[in-house]
Design a protein around this motif. Structure first.
Motif, short mmCIF file in Angstrom:
data_model
loop_
_atom_site.label_atom_id
_atom_site.label_comp_id
_atom_site.label_asym_id
_atom_site.label_seq_id
_atom_site.Cartn_x
_atom_site.Cartn_y
_atom_site.Cartn_z
N VAL A 22 0.76 -1.23 -0.07
CA VAL A 22 0.02 0.09 -0.12
C VAL A 22 0.90 1.24 0.13
O VAL A 22 0.55 2.14 -0.55
CB VAL A 22 -1.14 -0.02 1.27
CG1 VAL A 22 -2.02 -1.24 0.94
CG2 VAL A 22 -0.19 -0.08 2.49
N ARG A 44 -4.29 0.18 12.59
CA ARG A 44 -3.26 0.47 11.66
C ARG A 44 -1.73 0.72 12.15
O ARG A 44 -1.03 1.26 11.50
CB ARG A 44 -3.67 1.69 10.89
CG ARG A 44 -5.14 1.69 10.55
CD ARG A 44 -5.50 3.15 10.07
NE ARG A 44 -7.10 3.02 9.64
CZ ARG A 44 -8.05 3.09 10.39
NH1 ARG A 44 -7.67 3.88 11.59
NH2 ARG A 44 -9.17 2.98 10.03
N SER A 196 -7.80 7.89 5.37
CA SER A 196 -7.30 6.65 6.13
C SER A 196 -8.42 5.63 6.06
O SER A 196 -8.05 4.82 5.15
CB SER A 196 -6.77 6.75 7.44
OG SER A 196 -6.36 5.55 8.08
N SER A 197 -9.24 5.35 6.61
CA SER A 197 -10.41 4.73 6.54
C SER A 197 -11.20 4.46 5.10
O SER A 197 -11.69 3.72 4.89
CB SER A 197 -11.53 4.90 7.83
OG SER A 197 -12.16 6.09 7.77
N GLU A 200 -9.79 1.79 2.88
CA GLU A 200 -9.59 0.58 3.22
C GLU A 200 -10.89 -0.29 2.93
O GLU A 200 -11.87 0.05 2.76
CB GLU A 200 -9.64 0.66 4.64
CG GLU A 200 -8.36 1.45 5.39
CD GLU A 200 -8.58 1.48 6.91
OE1 GLU A 200 -7.23 1.66 7.43
OE2 GLU A 200 -9.62 1.17 7.36
N ASP A 201 -10.72 -1.46 2.74
CA ASP A 201 -11.54 -2.53 2.31
C ASP A 201 -12.24 -3.11 3.75
O ASP A 201 -13.29 -3.30 3.81
CB ASP A 201 -10.84 -3.78 2.04
CG ASP A 201 -10.56 -3.78 0.46
OD1 ASP A 201 -11.34 -2.87 -0.18
OD2 ASP A 201 -9.65 -4.11 -0.07
N LYS A 202 -11.44 -2.85 5.02
CA LYS A 202 -12.01 -3.04 6.31
C LYS A 202 -10.91 -2.73 7.51
O LYS A 202 -9.85 -2.06 6.74
CB LYS A 202 -11.99 -4.51 6.85
CG LYS A 202 -10.94 -5.27 6.66
CD LYS A 202 -10.99 -6.81 6.90
CE LYS A 202 -9.85 -7.53 6.85
NZ LYS A 202 -10.00 -9.17 7.10
N GLY A 204 -8.14 -1.03 8.87
CA GLY A 204 -6.85 -1.46 9.12
C GLY A 204 -5.98 -1.98 7.83
O GLY A 204 -4.85 -2.31 7.84
N VAL A 205 -6.95 -2.28 6.87
CA VAL A 205 -6.61 -3.04 5.71
C VAL A 205 -6.82 -2.19 4.55
O VAL A 205 -7.87 -2.00 4.02
CB VAL A 205 -7.16 -4.31 5.41
CG1 VAL A 205 -6.71 -4.87 4.19
CG2 VAL A 205 -7.07 -5.54 6.79
N LYS A 206 -5.74 -1.63 3.98
CA LYS A 206 -5.66 -0.51 2.94
C LYS A 206 -5.96 -1.49 1.55
O LYS A 206 -5.66 -2.46 1.42
CB LYS A 206 -4.55 0.12 2.87
CG LYS A 206 -4.31 1.30 4.02
CD LYS A 206 -5.41 2.43 4.07
CE LYS A 206 -4.99 3.62 5.11
NZ LYS A 206 -5.50 3.01 6.45
N SER A 207 -6.85 -0.71 0.64
CA SER A 207 -6.82 -1.27 -0.67
C SER A 207 -6.18 -0.42 -1.69
O SER A 207 -6.49 0.97 -1.93
CB SER A 207 -8.41 -1.07 -1.06
OG SER A 207 -8.44 -1.36 -2.41
N ARG A 210 -8.39 1.36 -3.76
CA ARG A 210 -9.23 2.64 -3.39
C ARG A 210 -8.27 3.58 -3.22
O ARG A 210 -8.68 5.01 -3.29
CB ARG A 210 -9.84 2.04 -1.95
CG ARG A 210 -10.97 1.13 -2.04
CD ARG A 210 -11.39 0.91 -0.56
NE ARG A 210 -12.55 -0.36 -0.54
CZ ARG A 210 -13.75 0.01 -0.75
NH1 ARG A 210 -14.30 1.20 -0.80
NH2 ARG A 210 -14.78 -1.13 -0.76
#
Length: 227
Positions: A22, A44, A196-197, A200-202, A204-207, A210
């Motif tokens: 990411v 994160r 930040s959010s 994210e897909d969920k 703490g998990v960046k896409s 996105r």
């Protein structure tokens, strides 16, 4: 492989990065700033060692350490990595603490302010001359379970920024996504945006997808408003 890029406007910060995948996505898509979260409660969160490994991979991008009421020892461990270009304080730090951190680290400091009312905006005046940058984020409701100092995916009433006159760099944050960032920029005239959010897909998990969509939306908005 070392990454670098040319700066574009408006400034974009992608926060809460915690993997090389990411980090690469943010830099390659055109981010001006990348943020590493040094707050243990956050999903994160990174350690100084991980931040060093990630930060060494980039050049030409401002690497920001996000801290929340960090101690001097914690600040020293973070800056000792050699990969931090700016400190972002997102807790109860007052102007005196901001000045202390600038003197201690020799780095510029960004002060995050949590916003729900016009009075919250006026609190920015206390940091004129102390902070180098300001960031306006959404204030979480008191009854919100699991709320963090930032990165909660909440927006605030952007019209509260009407008539804002600040002779220093500032950024808009709080629930920004590829779908709403254009409206946010048009309504506020923000010279910089942070997410930040919103990429994210969920939690703490960046896409990477996105992240690219967010940068593309900002660039498109800039092109439209520049013509």
């Amino acid at each position: 492989m070392t990454r670098s890029r040319k700066t574009t406007q408006p400034l974009v910060k992608i926060c809460g990065l915690n993997t090389l995948t990411v980090v690469d996505a943010a830099v390659d898509a055109g981010a001006d700033m990348i943020g590493f979260m040094f707050y243990a409660r956050s999903r994160r969160a990174v350690t100084p060692d991980l931040a060093q490994a990630l930060g060494e991979e980039v050049t030409g991008v401002t690497r920001v350490a996000i801290v929340v009421d960090a101690t001097d020892a914690e600040i020293d461990a973070i800056t000792a990595t050699g990969v931090i270009d700016m400190i972002q304080v997102h807790g109860k730090e007052d102007p005196a603490r901001v000045a202390e951190l600038k003197a201690r680290t020799g780095l510029p400091v960004m002060k995050a302010l949590r916003v729900a009312t016009k009075e919250d905006i006026r609190e920015a005046e206390a940091f004129f001359g102390a902070a180098d940058h300001l960031l306006f984020d959404a204030k979480a409701p008191k009854d919100m379970k699991g709320a963090l100092p930032g990165g909660n995916g909440l927006t605030f009433d952007w019209t509260l920024l009407d008539g804002l006159k600040i002779d220093m760099p500032w950024m808009l944050s709080g629930g920004l996504t590829a779908d709403n960032v254009a409206e946010a920029i048009r309504l506020t005239g923000a010279p910089g945006v942070d997410t930040s959010s919103g990429v994210e897909d969920k939690p703490g998990v960046k896409s990477p997808e996105r992240i690219r969509a967010f940068l593309a939306a900002v660039k498109q908005t800039h092109l439209e408003t520049a013509t």
